[in-house]
Scaffold this motif. Structure first.
Motif, PDB file in Angstrom:
ATOM      1  N   LEU A   9       0.833  -1.205   0.000  1.00 46.27           N
ATOM      2  CA  LEU A   9       0.000   0.000   0.000  1.00 46.27           C
ATOM      3  C   LEU A   9       0.870   1.258   0.000  1.00 46.27           C
ATOM      4  O   LEU A   9       0.582   2.222  -0.713  1.00 46.27           O
ATOM      5  CB  LEU A   9      -0.945  -0.001   1.210  1.00 46.27           C
ATOM      6  N   ASP A  10       1.947   1.239   0.774  1.00 43.70           N
ATOM      7  CA  ASP A  10       2.881   2.372   0.779  1.00 43.70           C
ATOM      8  C   ASP A  10       3.558   2.525  -0.575  1.00 43.70           C
ATOM      9  O   ASP A  10       3.730   3.644  -1.066  1.00 43.70           O
ATOM     10  CB  ASP A  10       3.930   2.197   1.872  1.00 43.70           C
ATOM     11  N   ASP A  11       3.937   1.398  -1.185  1.00 41.42           N
ATOM     12  CA  ASP A  11       4.564   1.454  -2.515  1.00 41.42           C
ATOM     13  C   ASP A  11       3.610   2.060  -3.538  1.00 41.42           C
ATOM     14  O   ASP A  11       4.025   2.847  -4.392  1.00 41.42           O
ATOM     15  CB  ASP A  11       4.978   0.056  -2.976  1.00 41.42           C
ATOM     16  N   ARG A  12       2.336   1.683  -3.453  1.00 44.89           N
ATOM     17  CA  ARG A  12       1.358   2.244  -4.386  1.00 44.89           C
ATOM     18  C   ARG A  12       1.231   3.753  -4.186  1.00 44.89           C
ATOM     19  O   ARG A  12       1.196   4.519  -5.156  1.00 44.89           O
ATOM     20  CB  ARG A  12      -0.005   1.572  -4.212  1.00 44.89           C
ATOM     21  N   ALA A  13       1.179   4.182  -2.931  1.00 45.65           N
ATOM     22  CA  ALA A  13       1.081   5.619  -2.654  1.00 45.65           C
ATOM     23  C   ALA A  13       2.314   6.350  -3.177  1.00 45.65           C
ATOM     24  O   ALA A  13       2.209   7.439  -3.755  1.00 45.65           O
ATOM     25  CB  ALA A  13       0.913   5.852  -1.160  1.00 45.65           C
ATOM     26  N   GLU A  14       3.482   5.747  -3.026  1.00 47.78           N
ATOM     27  CA  GLU A  14       4.707   6.371  -3.546  1.00 47.78           C
ATOM     28  C   GLU A  14       4.687   6.430  -5.066  1.00 47.78           C
ATOM     29  O   GLU A  14       5.175   7.399  -5.659  1.00 47.78           O
ATOM     30  CB  GLU A  14       5.928   5.613  -3.045  1.00 47.78           C
ATOM     31  N   SER A  63      -2.076  11.574   2.174  1.00 39.93           N
ATOM     32  CA  SER A  63      -2.798  11.255   3.410  1.00 39.93           C
ATOM     33  C   SER A  63      -2.605   9.792   3.796  1.00 39.93           C
ATOM     34  O   SER A  63      -2.542   9.458   4.975  1.00 39.93           O
ATOM     35  CB  SER A  63      -4.282  11.587   3.285  1.00 39.93           C
ATOM     36  N   VAL A  64      -2.487   8.917   2.810  1.00 38.63           N
ATOM     37  CA  VAL A  64      -2.251   7.500   3.088  1.00 38.63           C
ATOM     38  C   VAL A  64      -0.883   7.313   3.723  1.00 38.63           C
ATOM     39  O   VAL A  64      -0.731   6.605   4.722  1.00 38.63           O
ATOM     40  CB  VAL A  64      -2.359   6.662   1.785  1.00 38.63           C
ATOM     41  N   VAL A  65       0.117   7.949   3.164  1.00 40.05           N
ATOM     42  CA  VAL A  65       1.483   7.802   3.677  1.00 40.05           C
ATOM     43  C   VAL A  65       1.595   8.405   5.074  1.00 40.05           C
ATOM     44  O   VAL A  65       2.362   7.923   5.906  1.00 40.05           O
ATOM     45  CB  VAL A  65       2.485   8.459   2.703  1.00 40.05           C
ATOM     46  N   TYR A  73      -9.948   3.983   5.493  1.00 39.63           N
ATOM     47  CA  TYR A  73     -10.727   4.992   4.775  1.00 39.63           C
ATOM     48  C   TYR A  73      -9.870   5.681   3.715  1.00 39.63           C
ATOM     49  O   TYR A  73     -10.322   5.888   2.582  1.00 39.63           O
ATOM     50  CB  TYR A  73     -11.294   6.042   5.737  1.00 39.63           C
ATOM     51  N   ALA A  74      -8.648   6.044   4.086  1.00 37.40           N
ATOM     52  CA  ALA A  74      -7.761   6.730   3.140  1.00 37.40           C
ATOM     53  C   ALA A  74      -7.425   5.819   1.955  1.00 37.40           C
ATOM     54  O   ALA A  74      -7.407   6.269   0.802  1.00 37.40           O
ATOM     55  CB  ALA A  74      -6.483   7.176   3.852  1.00 37.40           C
TER      56      ALA A  74
END
Length: 167
Positions: free
Chosen positions: A46-51, A71-73, A88-89
């Motif tokens: 999920l962090d990789d996707r946000a990055e 906001s996710v990170v 939610y994020a």
């Protein structure tokens, strides 16, 4: 005086019971460890996707998605409340990415990141299901493993691959 064969039967029964109890404890603990490891892997994906989304900073049409990725990170998943906020994020980010799937700037990196999230989510869900089921084994209940081991939790996030193509 107890006949010798009774003693052998008693020792065999105790040994079988002990072996089964040890096997059950090992299995339940292993499934819980795997569920925790799968959750860590899911959070990493999920962090990789946000990055990956953050690479689109400054591109027209990606402003909302980039803000959601930030906001996710920014939200860790240490407490129950933080976990709910993170869910939610993540769901907001997934929905925003669905809306942008037809954007000409859309890249294979985003498709790939979504597929990896979907796979990590499925693996995590499978391990949590198995760990939760193992808690109800008779021997696990007798040994009160459900009190010693924290119950793994599902992540209530949208499947990112459902709208982006096949996994």
């Amino acid at each position: 005086m107890i006949p010798m064969w009774w003693l052998a039967v008693l020792v065999t029964i105790v040994a079988v019971f002990g072996a089964y109890a040890t096997w059950t404890v090992t299995r339940v603990e292993r499934l819980h460890r795997r569920a925790r490891a799968a959750e860590s892997a899911l959070l990493a994906k999920l962090d990789d996707r946000a990055e990956t989304v953050l690479k689109f900073v400054g591109n027209p049409g990606f402003e909302e998605v980039v803000a959601l990725a930030l906001s996710v990170v920014a939200v860790p998943a240490d407490t129950q409340r933080q976990r709910e906020l993170r869910e939610y994020a993540e769901n907001d980010l997934t929905r925003a990415l669905r809306d942008l799937a037809e954007n000409p700037l859309w890249s294979d990196d985003l498709d790939s990141a979504n597929r990896r999230v979907a796979l990590a989510r499925q693996i995590h869900t499978d391990f949590v299901r198995d760990a939760v089921a193992s808690r109800s084994l008779t021997m696990a209940v007798v040994l009160r493993l459900h009190r010693r081991l924290p119950r793994p939790e599902y992540w209530d996030i949208d499947d990112p691959s459902s709208e982006f193509g096949s996994v």
